[in-house]
Design a protein around this motif. Sequence first.
Motif, PDB file in Angstrom:
ATOM      1  N   GLY A  81      74.091  41.113  79.833  1.00 28.54           N
ATOM      2  CA  GLY A  81      74.698  39.921  79.258  1.00 28.54           C
ATOM      3  C   GLY A  81      75.692  39.861  77.974  1.00 28.54           C
ATOM      4  O   GLY A  81      76.084  38.845  77.588  1.00 28.54           O
ATOM      5  N   ALA A  82      76.080  41.119  77.855  1.00 27.83           N
ATOM      6  CA  ALA A  82      76.976  41.197  76.841  1.00 27.83           C
ATOM      7  C   ALA A  82      78.300  40.625  76.960  1.00 27.83           C
ATOM      8  O   ALA A  82      78.698  40.526  78.226  1.00 27.83           O
ATOM      9  CB  ALA A  82      77.267  42.815  76.688  1.00 27.83           C
ATOM     10  N   ASP A  83      78.910  39.856  76.120  1.00 27.97           N
ATOM     11  CA  ASP A  83      79.988  39.045  76.339  1.00 27.97           C
ATOM     12  C   ASP A  83      81.301  39.972  76.598  1.00 27.97           C
ATOM     13  O   ASP A  83      82.126  39.395  77.237  1.00 27.97           O
ATOM     14  CB  ASP A  83      80.296  38.162  74.965  1.00 27.97           C
ATOM     15  CG  ASP A  83      78.954  37.338  74.896  1.00 27.97           C
ATOM     16  OD1 ASP A  83      78.439  36.761  75.651  1.00 27.97           O
ATOM     17  OD2 ASP A  83      78.406  37.339  73.594  1.00 27.97           O
ATOM     18  N   ILE A  84      81.318  41.090  75.823  1.00 23.87           N
ATOM     19  CA  ILE A  84      82.545  41.908  75.919  1.00 23.87           C
ATOM     20  C   ILE A  84      81.752  43.511  76.079  1.00 23.87           C
ATOM     21  O   ILE A  84      80.651  43.614  75.771  1.00 23.87           O
ATOM     22  CB  ILE A  84      83.490  41.980  74.884  1.00 23.87           C
ATOM     23  CG1 ILE A  84      83.795  40.696  74.427  1.00 23.87           C
ATOM     24  CG2 ILE A  84      84.697  42.773  75.265  1.00 23.87           C
ATOM     25  CD1 ILE A  84      84.652  40.292  73.373  1.00 23.87           C
ATOM     26  N   VAL A  85      82.388  44.353  76.885  1.00 24.20           N
ATOM     27  CA  VAL A  85      82.164  45.868  77.143  1.00 24.20           C
ATOM     28  C   VAL A  85      83.310  46.652  76.419  1.00 24.20           C
ATOM     29  O   VAL A  85      84.410  46.352  76.956  1.00 24.20           O
ATOM     30  CB  VAL A  85      81.517  45.700  78.579  1.00 24.20           C
ATOM     31  CG1 VAL A  85      81.356  47.454  78.770  1.00 24.20           C
ATOM     32  CG2 VAL A  85      80.436  45.103  79.227  1.00 24.20           C
ATOM     33  N   GLU A  86      82.832  47.510  75.623  1.00 23.40           N
ATOM     34  CA  GLU A  86      84.027  48.297  75.056  1.00 23.40           C
ATOM     35  C   GLU A  86      84.467  49.431  75.846  1.00 23.40           C
ATOM     36  O   GLU A  86      83.168  50.339  76.255  1.00 23.40           O
ATOM     37  CB  GLU A  86      83.391  48.679  73.655  1.00 23.40           C
ATOM     38  CG  GLU A  86      84.360  49.333  72.926  1.00 23.40           C
ATOM     39  CD  GLU A  86      83.882  50.007  71.615  1.00 23.40           C
ATOM     40  OE1 GLU A  86      84.740  50.088  70.500  1.00 23.40           O
ATOM     41  OE2 GLU A  86      82.910  50.540  71.608  1.00 23.40           O
ATOM     42  N   GLN A  87      85.645  49.958  75.675  1.00 25.05           N
ATOM     43  CA  GLN A  87      86.112  51.242  76.071  1.00 25.05           C
ATOM     44  C   GLN A  87      86.785  51.885  75.057  1.00 25.05           C
ATOM     45  O   GLN A  87      87.712  51.435  74.579  1.00 25.05           O
ATOM     46  CB  GLN A  87      86.952  51.271  77.385  1.00 25.05           C
ATOM     47  CG  GLN A  87      86.245  50.900  78.603  1.00 25.05           C
ATOM     48  CD  GLN A  87      85.972  49.132  78.842  1.00 25.05           C
ATOM     49  OE1 GLN A  87      86.732  48.257  78.280  1.00 25.05           O
ATOM     50  NE2 GLN A  87      84.753  48.687  78.930  1.00 25.05           N
ATOM     51  N   ASP A  88      86.541  53.182  74.899  1.00 22.71           N
ATOM     52  CA  ASP A  88      87.634  54.201  74.014  1.00 22.71           C
ATOM     53  C   ASP A  88      88.589  54.866  74.890  1.00 22.71           C
ATOM     54  O   ASP A  88      87.709  55.411  75.911  1.00 22.71           O
ATOM     55  CB  ASP A  88      86.682  54.820  73.131  1.00 22.71           C
ATOM     56  CG  ASP A  88      85.783  54.060  72.063  1.00 22.71           C
ATOM     57  OD1 ASP A  88      86.212  53.086  71.780  1.00 22.71           O
ATOM     58  OD2 ASP A  88      84.944  54.626  71.916  1.00 22.71           O
ATOM     59  N   LEU A  89      89.850  54.897  74.575  1.00 18.59           N
ATOM     60  CA  LEU A  89      90.669  55.684  75.584  1.00 18.59           C
ATOM     61  C   LEU A  89      91.178  57.078  74.970  1.00 18.59           C
ATOM     62  O   LEU A  89      91.897  57.060  73.684  1.00 18.59           O
ATOM     63  CB  LEU A  89      91.653  54.916  76.184  1.00 18.59           C
ATOM     64  CG  LEU A  89      91.413  53.341  76.679  1.00 18.59           C
ATOM     65  CD1 LEU A  89      92.698  52.760  77.064  1.00 18.59           C
ATOM     66  CD2 LEU A  89      90.493  53.689  77.766  1.00 18.59           C
ATOM     67  N   VAL A  90      91.178  58.070  75.670  1.00 22.04           N
ATOM     68  CA  VAL A  90      91.983  59.272  75.400  1.00 22.04           C
ATOM     69  C   VAL A  90      92.806  59.798  76.544  1.00 22.04           C
ATOM     70  O   VAL A  90      92.235  59.554  77.879  1.00 22.04           O
ATOM     71  CB  VAL A  90      90.719  60.299  74.801  1.00 22.04           C
ATOM     72  CG1 VAL A  90      90.338  59.927  73.525  1.00 22.04           C
ATOM     73  CG2 VAL A  90      89.988  60.650  76.028  1.00 22.04           C
ATOM     74  N   PRO A  91      93.671  60.746  76.546  1.00 25.43           N
ATOM     75  CA  PRO A  91      94.357  61.172  77.636  1.00 25.43           C
ATOM     76  C   PRO A  91      94.297  62.467  78.057  1.00 25.43           C
ATOM     77  O   PRO A  91      93.451  63.217  77.455  1.00 25.43           O
ATOM     78  CB  PRO A  91      95.933  61.127  77.170  1.00 25.43           C
ATOM     79  CG  PRO A  91      95.727  61.495  75.897  1.00 25.43           C
ATOM     80  CD  PRO A  91      94.362  60.923  75.263  1.00 25.43           C
ATOM     81  N   THR A  92      94.436  62.837  79.516  1.00 25.00           N
ATOM     82  CA  THR A  92      94.229  63.993  80.015  1.00 25.00           C
ATOM     83  C   THR A  92      95.453  64.962  79.801  1.00 25.00           C
ATOM     84  O   THR A  92      96.599  64.277  79.481  1.00 25.00           O
ATOM     85  CB  THR A  92      93.873  63.998  81.545  1.00 25.00           C
ATOM     86  OG1 THR A  92      94.821  63.180  82.150  1.00 25.00           O
ATOM     87  CG2 THR A  92      92.484  63.134  81.738  1.00 25.00           C
ATOM     88  N   LYS A  93      95.561  65.946  80.172  1.00 24.02           N
ATOM     89  CA  LYS A  93      96.643  66.815  80.135  1.00 24.02           C
ATOM     90  C   LYS A  93      97.860  66.085  80.946  1.00 24.02           C
ATOM     91  O   LYS A  93      99.265  66.421  80.533  1.00 24.02           O
ATOM     92  CB  LYS A  93      96.353  68.081  80.518  1.00 24.02           C
ATOM     93  CG  LYS A  93      97.486  69.184  80.346  1.00 24.02           C
ATOM     94  CD  LYS A  93      97.029  70.633  81.041  1.00 24.02           C
ATOM     95  CE  LYS A  93      98.028  71.718  80.764  1.00 24.02           C
ATOM     96  NZ  LYS A  93      97.660  73.084  81.257  1.00 24.02           N
ATOM     97  N   ASP A  94      97.396  65.656  81.937  1.00 26.11           N
ATOM     98  CA  ASP A  94      98.527  65.245  82.914  1.00 26.11           C
ATOM     99  C   ASP A  94      98.679  63.755  82.815  1.00 26.11           C
ATOM    100  O   ASP A  94      99.411  62.925  83.628  1.00 26.11           O
ATOM    101  CB  ASP A  94      98.227  65.360  84.374  1.00 26.11           C
ATOM    102  CG  ASP A  94      96.587  65.132  84.841  1.00 26.11           C
ATOM    103  OD1 ASP A  94      95.940  64.878  83.709  1.00 26.11           O
ATOM    104  OD2 ASP A  94      96.416  65.201  86.172  1.00 26.11           O
ATOM    105  N   HIS A  96      96.659  61.036  82.063  1.00 28.23           N
ATOM    106  CA  HIS A  96      95.532  59.777  82.849  1.00 28.23           C
ATOM    107  C   HIS A  96      94.849  59.311  81.504  1.00 28.23           C
ATOM    108  O   HIS A  96      94.286  60.079  80.692  1.00 28.23           O
ATOM    109  CB  HIS A  96      94.875  60.297  83.823  1.00 28.23           C
ATOM    110  CG  HIS A  96      95.443  60.468  85.122  1.00 28.23           C
ATOM    111  ND1 HIS A  96      95.828  59.288  85.891  1.00 28.23           N
ATOM    112  CD2 HIS A  96      96.329  61.658  85.531  1.00 28.23           C
ATOM    113  CE1 HIS A  96      96.666  60.000  86.937  1.00 28.23           C
ATOM    114  NE2 HIS A  96      96.845  61.538  86.789  1.00 28.23           N
ATOM    115  N   LEU A  97      94.622  58.101  81.403  1.00 32.58           N
ATOM    116  CA  LEU A  97      93.767  57.693  80.464  1.00 32.58           C
ATOM    117  C   LEU A  97      92.352  57.545  81.023  1.00 32.58           C
ATOM    118  O   LEU A  97      91.802  57.032  81.731  1.00 32.58           O
ATOM    119  CB  LEU A  97      94.004  56.110  79.870  1.00 32.58           C
ATOM    120  CG  LEU A  97      95.685  55.998  79.398  1.00 32.58           C
ATOM    121  CD1 LEU A  97      95.872  54.617  79.280  1.00 32.58           C
ATOM    122  CD2 LEU A  97      95.645  57.003  78.166  1.00 32.58           C
ATOM    123  N   VAL A  98      91.449  58.270  80.084  1.00 33.43           N
ATOM    124  CA  VAL A  98      89.994  58.318  80.441  1.00 33.43           C
ATOM    125  C   VAL A  98      89.228  57.791  79.134  1.00 33.43           C
ATOM    126  O   VAL A  98      89.725  57.595  78.201  1.00 33.43           O
ATOM    127  CB  VAL A  98      89.412  59.868  80.783  1.00 33.43           C
ATOM    128  CG1 VAL A  98      90.244  60.313  82.221  1.00 33.43           C
ATOM    129  CG2 VAL A  98      89.755  60.749  79.459  1.00 33.43           C
TER     130      VAL A  98
END
Length: 385
Positions: A81-94, A96-98
Amino acid sequence: MEREQREQKPGRRALLGAAALGAGAVALGGAGTAAAAETGTATANGPVRGLPVPTVIGHRGASGYRPEHTLGSYQLALDMGADIVEQDLVPTKDGHLVCRHENDITATTDVSAHPEFADRKTTKTVDGTKLTGWFTEDFTLAELKTLRAKERIPGTRQRNTLYDGRWEVPTFEEVLQWADREGRKRGRKVWLYVETKHPTYFRKLGLGLEERVAKLLRRYGRHTKDAALFLQSFEPSSIQRLRKLVGTPAVVLLSTITSRPWDFVEANDPRTVADLVKPEGLKWIASYAQGIGPDLSVIIPRTSDGKLGTPTSVVKDAHAAGLVLHPYTMRNENSFLPADFRRGTDANAYGDAFGAFKAYLDTGIDGIFSDNPDTALLAAADFRK
């Protein structure tokens, strides 16, 4: 952190009516947000609608129960039931955001068990801190997808190690697709809270985060001011850059009171968090962002013996500037709680998390990040009645 029951009063946090948030809005244990009040919070750039106050943000998903930043962790947070779900973003060598809390993946993946990547282990300095390990920017996405996620703090959360190896590292695009699918199933938008990690560091490597984030937000229709998504960063310049690219609501994260944002260090800007939470600093933030996400110690400092001290005026001052406050992070274990809410001698056992929630929520914050969304929702429910 919990709050006692109290009645919401009209004003900046005025109640606009009941928000039926759908099937995913029922917390484990019987608490939920289905009957929570929806708010229209006046901010620097307009209202943020559709969220109950206090808002519960699943920190890295439901990371108290599943390895962080996995689809398993995100799904559990949403199901709780979380109102929001968090993501942290870092890039790969090529490029892409993971989704990883850090670009150093030594503790959160099984990379050390892959002999084919042994020579990728290296030492780097990230935002002034020397680290030795494996880093996302040294892997292509295809290589990173051969790894599996694992529990970051197995000594504290031994039960979470049951899920080691079950999930891979998700891309941000995969999470956006997941949120769209879940939103269609639930008949409501799934809110996300997205952080750009170490943006100055990555820009110097030619892996600027903001343009990549904005491109995906536009692709999935989350680039407007009414998008069900918050952008966040510890570097104000990253938020300023993002605000030129998309209209998505944004929050400036603030670390401990004596710290300086890393982009300030790079730019020889002498201001600290203490300066930014003064009325003039908050007014400056409100000129380009809708909120702040301070460390909980900025809201209530701890005393020399680790107990909670006297609340600061930051909540009142931020609200006066038209900003929402979503401080971080509440965890249930004794080792993370203020000393006056620890119970027993086992650092890994749960303490009086509800008592701590109450103390923080009593200050009038608009929401809170928690590794344990179910606990946070039960605490928040008292303040939504």
